[in-house]
Design an enzyme around this catalytic site. Structure first.
Site, PDB file in Angstrom:
ATOM      1  N   GLU A 288      37.440  30.524  44.578  1.00  0.00           N
ATOM      2  CA  GLU A 288      36.108  30.420  43.993  1.00  0.00           C
ATOM      3  C   GLU A 288      35.963  29.143  43.172  1.00  0.00           C
ATOM      4  O   GLU A 288      34.865  28.618  43.020  1.00  0.00           O
ATOM      5  CB  GLU A 288      35.833  31.645  43.112  1.00  0.00           C
ATOM      6  CG  GLU A 288      34.366  31.933  42.888  1.00  0.00           C
ATOM      7  CD  GLU A 288      34.120  33.303  42.303  1.00  0.00           C
ATOM      8  OE1 GLU A 288      33.415  34.099  42.943  1.00  0.00           O
ATOM      9  OE2 GLU A 288      34.642  33.589  41.212  1.00  0.00           O
ATOM     10  N   HIS A 309      58.362  39.533  58.786  1.00  0.00           N
ATOM     11  CA  HIS A 309      58.447  40.244  60.057  1.00  0.00           C
ATOM     12  C   HIS A 309      57.108  40.281  60.782  1.00  0.00           C
ATOM     13  O   HIS A 309      57.006  40.853  61.871  1.00  0.00           O
ATOM     14  CB  HIS A 309      58.976  41.664  59.811  1.00  0.00           C
ATOM     15  CG  HIS A 309      60.389  41.683  59.346  1.00  0.00           C
ATOM     16  ND1 HIS A 309      61.460  41.944  60.178  1.00  0.00           N
ATOM     17  CD2 HIS A 309      60.924  41.444  58.121  1.00  0.00           C
ATOM     18  CE1 HIS A 309      62.578  41.865  59.485  1.00  0.00           C
ATOM     19  NE2 HIS A 309      62.283  41.571  58.232  1.00  0.00           N
ATOM     20  N   LYS A 423      24.321  37.605  48.813  1.00  0.00           N
ATOM     21  CA  LYS A 423      23.564  38.570  48.017  1.00  0.00           C
ATOM     22  C   LYS A 423      22.080  38.531  48.368  1.00  0.00           C
ATOM     23  O   LYS A 423      21.436  39.579  48.516  1.00  0.00           O
ATOM     24  CB  LYS A 423      23.757  38.283  46.524  1.00  0.00           C
ATOM     25  CG  LYS A 423      25.165  38.514  46.015  1.00  0.00           C
ATOM     26  CD  LYS A 423      25.258  38.206  44.533  1.00  0.00           C
ATOM     27  CE  LYS A 423      26.676  38.352  44.012  1.00  0.00           C
ATOM     28  NZ  LYS A 423      26.775  38.015  42.573  1.00  0.00           N
TER      29      LYS A 423
END
Length: 434
Positions: A288, A309, A423
């Site tokens: 951010e 792995h 948003k």
């Protein structure tokens, strides 16, 4: 208590004269960082927070934490992003990833308001059945969708279970200092909830050492005084601008030097599962802060040896766009040894009586050599151990490195304009009134 930067695994990728060349940029970034500005544009209260925190509020946090411990089985911190990641990172860092499952004299701590998924919410509601609950909603505005919606759900639950008066004693609000009608602070005053402050001069992702993080951390039984002492020590240790004397600034310089060499991804690595949410906090902090203006490293994370792995092949032989930042915890809290087995069906008797910490360390050293020989730069940060003081120290180290690194990169490390786009689209689809 310390973080020590080791550059042994970078010599093939960064030459000594490059450090000297970037020192001037580090100096300029430092001046930019400390230059006075409006808190809304340059919220740098976190830089002096380890010594300038509100002592009266700090005492109230400790008292509230004791009250909560005595009155509930489950404590729910409701927040998203910086309003929950730091607290969860601290609790797992200090108390372990299985904190809620362990026998203890403190409440289980759960986190809500960081998703809009109904299944996750329902699971938590089921966990709460038949148990006493306290909640802490953490939101500057009180209108962020995820925590606000969850707060409605849990506030309703508490009022039905305890009545309005009883619920009042179990709801704690961490929000903006200003009492603005229609905002969460105003609502909390009307309802009579105890409130704590999200400081005006500290952005969300830098706020873990404020009331935002400290109340949930204290409820889990962590020593928040020791956390602040660790942060204060880091503040003192990283005061020089000379990168040969300041490991924090040198780390910020290294990140930018590697960007200029074509590296695009920083992979945060730990060999401790209890560091996983610290990695998540780091991803928000750096992502951010730096991901803007089409710039910035992409932050990713792994827990080794587990992820060797699944991701080891790519790291060893994939595209050379990744460097690793490895946090090497030098001391474990526990000693567990590999038993001797007469049957030796797994051929592991060569490890008999060796401590798992020692085995884990050899995995770290072997992986470092393998990845560096495969062309992957590795930054190593040695951390003494995972306790409260080292948590505070680590938080301050990365916050300072991130802010300085952003200025070297040429971005404002304190804003996040891109976050608003999703948003607006979501609200439009949901039919939110203008």
């Amino acid at each position: 208590m310390a973080i020590r930067l080791k550059t042994d695994y970078l010599t093939s990728f960064i030459s000594e004269h490059e450090y000297a060349l970037i020192q001037g940029e580090v100096n300029a970034a430092h001046e930019n960082l400390i230059k006075e500005g409006e808190p809304s544009e340059k919220p740098i209260g976190w830089m002096t927070l380890p010594v300038n925190y509100d002592k009266e509020e700090f005492d109230r946090i400790l008292k509230a934490a004791e009250k909560i411990k005595k009155s509930c089985d489950i404590f729910i911190a409701i927040g998203i992003g910086g309003s929950y990641l730091g607290a969860r990172a601290a609790i797992e860092f200090v108390k372990g990833a299985s904190y809620n499952a362990k026998k203890k004299d403190t409440p289980d701590v759960y986190f809500a308001g960081n998703t809009i998924d109904p299944d996750a919410l329902q699971e938590l509601l089921e966990i709460c059945e038949g148990r006493d609950i306290c909640i802490n909603v953490i939101s500057k505005s009180g209108s962020t969708t995820e925590p606000a919606a969850s707060f409605r759900v849990f506030r309703e639950l508490l009022e039905k279970k305890y009545g309005a008066e009883g619920a009042r004693e179990r709801i704690f609000v961490t929000t903006d200092k200003k009492d603005v009608p229609g905002k969460l602070k105003h609502f909390a005053i009307e309802k009579g909830y105890e409130t704590f402050v999200v400081p005006d001069d500290i952005g969300g992702r830098y706020s873990v050492l404020s009331a935002v993080g400290l109340l949930p951390i204290a409820v889990a039984g962590c020593d928040i005084r020791a956390i602040m002492a660790g942060a204060k020590k880091a503040m003192e240790d990283f005061s020089s601008t000379n990168i040969e004397e300041n490991d924090c600034y040198k780390y910020a310089a290294i990140r930018n030097l590697l960007v200029r060499k074509g590296y695009e991804i920083e992979l945060f690595v730990s060999y401790k599962p209890s560091f996983m949410y610290m990695n998540e906090w780091l991803k928000q902090l750096f992502g951010e802060s730096e991901g803007k203006d089409k710039k910035g490293l992409f932050p990713a994370s792994v827990i080794y040896s587990t992820d060797l792995h699944s991701m080891g092949q790519y790291l060893q032989d994939g595209r050379r766009i990744i460097f690793e930042t490895v946090v090497d915890v030098l001391n474990s809290k526990n000693e567990v040894k590999v038993p001797y087995d007469a049957s030796n069906i797994d051929n592991l008797n060569f490890l008999a009586d060796k401590d798992f910490h020692y085995v884990n360390k050899q995995a770290l050293l072997g992986t470092l050599d393998a990845h560096v020989s495969g062309g992957v730069p590795n930054v190593v940060l040695e951390l003494d151990k995972m306790d409260e003081e080292n948590f505070g120290y680590t938080v301050y180290f990365f916050e300072l490195a991130c802010a300085l690194s952003g200025y070297i990169l040429g971005v404002n490390p304190f804003n996040q304009p891109g976050v608003e786009v999703y948003k607006k689209n979501m609200f439009k689809l949901l039919g939110k009134p203008e």
